[in-house]
Design a protein around this motif. Structure first.
Motif, short mmCIF file in Angstrom:
data_model
loop_
_atom_site.label_atom_id
_atom_site.label_comp_id
_atom_site.label_asym_id
_atom_site.label_seq_id
_atom_site.Cartn_x
_atom_site.Cartn_y
_atom_site.Cartn_z
N CYS A 70 0.85 -1.21 -0.14
CA CYS A 70 0.04 -0.19 -0.02
C CYS A 70 0.86 1.35 0.02
CB CYS A 70 -0.90 -0.07 1.31
SG CYS A 70 -1.88 -1.54 1.26
N GLU A 71 0.38 2.48 -0.56
CA GLU A 71 0.98 3.44 -0.57
C GLU A 71 0.46 4.42 0.69
OE1 GLU A 71 1.36 7.54 -3.12
OE2 GLU A 71 0.46 5.95 -4.18
N TYR A 72 1.18 4.80 1.53
CA TYR A 72 0.64 5.50 2.85
C TYR A 72 0.64 6.99 2.44
CZ TYR A 72 1.17 7.82 7.31
OH TYR A 72 0.84 8.76 8.34
N ILE A 73 -0.62 7.49 2.87
CA ILE A 73 -0.74 8.99 2.52
C ILE A 73 -0.66 9.91 3.74
CG2 ILE A 73 -2.36 10.83 1.89
CD1 ILE A 73 -3.38 8.66 0.04
N LYS A 74 -1.24 9.34 4.90
CA LYS A 74 -1.31 10.06 6.25
C LYS A 74 -2.14 9.25 7.27
CE LYS A 74 -5.51 12.93 5.80
NZ LYS A 74 -6.15 14.29 5.82
N LEU A 75 -1.93 9.81 8.59
CA LEU A 75 -2.31 9.39 9.89
C LEU A 75 -2.84 10.46 10.49
CD1 LEU A 75 -2.48 6.59 11.74
CD2 LEU A 75 -0.43 7.48 12.74
N SER A 76 -4.32 10.34 10.86
CA SER A 76 -4.86 11.37 11.69
C SER A 76 -5.67 10.74 12.95
CB SER A 76 -5.90 12.09 10.79
OG SER A 76 -5.25 12.30 9.81
N LEU A 77 -5.73 11.61 13.77
CA LEU A 77 -6.69 11.12 14.82
C LEU A 77 -8.10 11.52 14.60
CD1 LEU A 77 -4.92 12.65 17.91
CD2 LEU A 77 -5.12 10.51 17.83
N ALA A 78 -9.16 10.75 14.93
CA ALA A 78 -10.49 10.67 14.61
C ALA A 78 -11.19 10.18 15.95
CB ALA A 78 -10.78 9.84 13.36
N ILE A 79 -12.52 10.18 15.91
CA ILE A 79 -13.31 9.97 17.12
C ILE A 79 -14.72 9.29 16.45
CG2 ILE A 79 -14.44 12.11 17.67
CD1 ILE A 79 -14.16 11.38 20.54
N TYR A 80 -15.24 8.22 16.91
CA TYR A 80 -16.63 7.92 16.58
C TYR A 80 -17.28 7.18 17.82
CZ TYR A 80 -20.33 5.41 14.25
OH TYR A 80 -21.61 5.03 13.74
N LYS A 81 -18.59 7.56 17.97
CA LYS A 81 -19.25 7.31 19.14
C LYS A 81 -18.47 7.41 20.65
CE LYS A 81 -22.53 4.46 16.74
NZ LYS A 81 -23.33 2.97 16.70
N ASP A 82 -17.80 8.51 20.67
CA ASP A 82 -16.97 8.54 21.79
C ASP A 82 -15.73 7.82 21.89
OD1 ASP A 82 -18.87 10.55 22.40
OD2 ASP A 82 -20.05 9.46 24.01
N THR A 83 -15.46 7.17 20.85
CA THR A 83 -14.27 6.36 20.90
C THR A 83 -13.16 7.09 20.31
OG1 THR A 83 -15.70 4.34 21.01
CG2 THR A 83 -13.44 3.91 20.48
N PRO A 84 -11.78 7.37 20.48
CA PRO A 84 -10.93 7.90 20.07
C PRO A 84 -10.26 6.86 18.90
CG PRO A 84 -9.97 7.24 22.13
CD PRO A 84 -11.65 6.85 22.14
N LEU A 85 -10.06 7.20 17.79
CA LEU A 85 -9.45 6.50 16.75
C LEU A 85 -8.21 6.91 16.19
CD1 LEU A 85 -12.78 5.69 15.12
CD2 LEU A 85 -11.66 4.03 16.67
N TYR A 86 -7.62 6.29 15.15
CA TYR A 86 -6.52 6.57 14.34
C TYR A 86 -7.31 6.26 13.04
CZ TYR A 86 -2.50 7.14 17.32
OH TYR A 86 -1.83 7.76 18.32
N GLU A 87 -7.02 7.26 12.02
CA GLU A 87 -7.77 7.28 10.53
C GLU A 87 -6.38 7.13 9.69
OE1 GLU A 87 -10.99 9.70 8.70
OE2 GLU A 87 -8.96 10.62 8.36
N VAL A 88 -6.36 5.86 9.09
CA VAL A 88 -5.00 5.75 8.12
C VAL A 88 -5.58 5.85 6.84
CG1 VAL A 88 -3.21 4.42 7.56
CG2 VAL A 88 -3.93 4.21 9.84
N THR A 89 -5.03 6.87 6.01
CA THR A 89 -5.44 7.17 4.55
C THR A 89 -4.23 6.57 3.66
OG1 THR A 89 -6.50 9.15 5.36
CG2 THR A 89 -5.99 8.96 3.18
N PHE A 90 -4.63 5.88 2.79
CA PHE A 90 -3.72 5.29 1.76
C PHE A 90 -4.34 4.72 0.60
CE2 PHE A 90 -5.74 1.84 4.20
CZ PHE A 90 -5.73 0.86 3.42
N ASN A 91 -3.50 4.50 -0.54
CA ASN A 91 -3.90 3.73 -1.75
C ASN A 91 -3.73 2.37 -1.64
OD1 ASN A 91 -4.74 6.33 -2.91
ND2 ASN A 91 -2.57 6.67 -3.51
#
Length: 140
Positions: free
Chosen positions: A90-111
């Motif tokens: 995979c081709e990594y693009i970015k990593l960001s913090l996210a949140i869903y239903k009060d649960t902290p997450l990492y969002e990984v964006t890639f091709n």
């Protein structure tokens, strides 16, 4: 149309008033089920923290800020390494913090290896796949 950063000063103030943060380092916007300003900073003892500050909708009662010490989860570096080990073509693009239903997450964006643009979600706490996110699919 207003700038996405126009809510940042109010979110800094909210984060400092409602959490242990005493200084703000960075702020990013996450827009999932609702908008959050994600404020990172440090406490008086120099412990790093993350405040997920809900951006209020017009005429809405304020929602509570969700706060985590940075060491309550895996680091961004650990998350990126874990992801890279599981998605070698995979081709990594970015990593960001996210949140869903009060649960902290990492969002990984890639091709992925087929060239498709993919977002995947992982638990901030332990890096496990977060399968409850709407439309979640392992995009590999």
């Amino acid at each position: 149309m207003s700038s996405k950063t126009e809510t940042y000063p109010a979110s800094w103030e909210t984060a400092i008033e409602e959490t242990a943060l005493e200084e703000v380092d960075t702020t990013t916007r996450y827009h999932g089920e609702r908008q959050y300003d994600i404020v990172t900073g440090v406490e008086a003892n120099r412990t790093e923290g993350i405040a997920f500050v809900p951006v209020p909708l017009e005429d809405e009662k304020p929602k509570p800020v969700i706060y985590y010490k940075k060491d309550e989860g895996i680091s961004a570096k650990q998350m990126k390494e874990q992801w890279a080990d599981s998605c070698s073509n995979c081709e990594y693009i970015k990593l960001s913090l996210a949140i869903y239903k009060d649960t902290p997450l990492y969002e990984v964006t890639f091709n992925n290896e087929s060239g498709h643009y993919v977002l995947e979600y992982y638990s901030f706490e332990d890096g496990s796949d977060y399968n409850d996110y709407p439309g979640f699919t392992m995009g590999r």
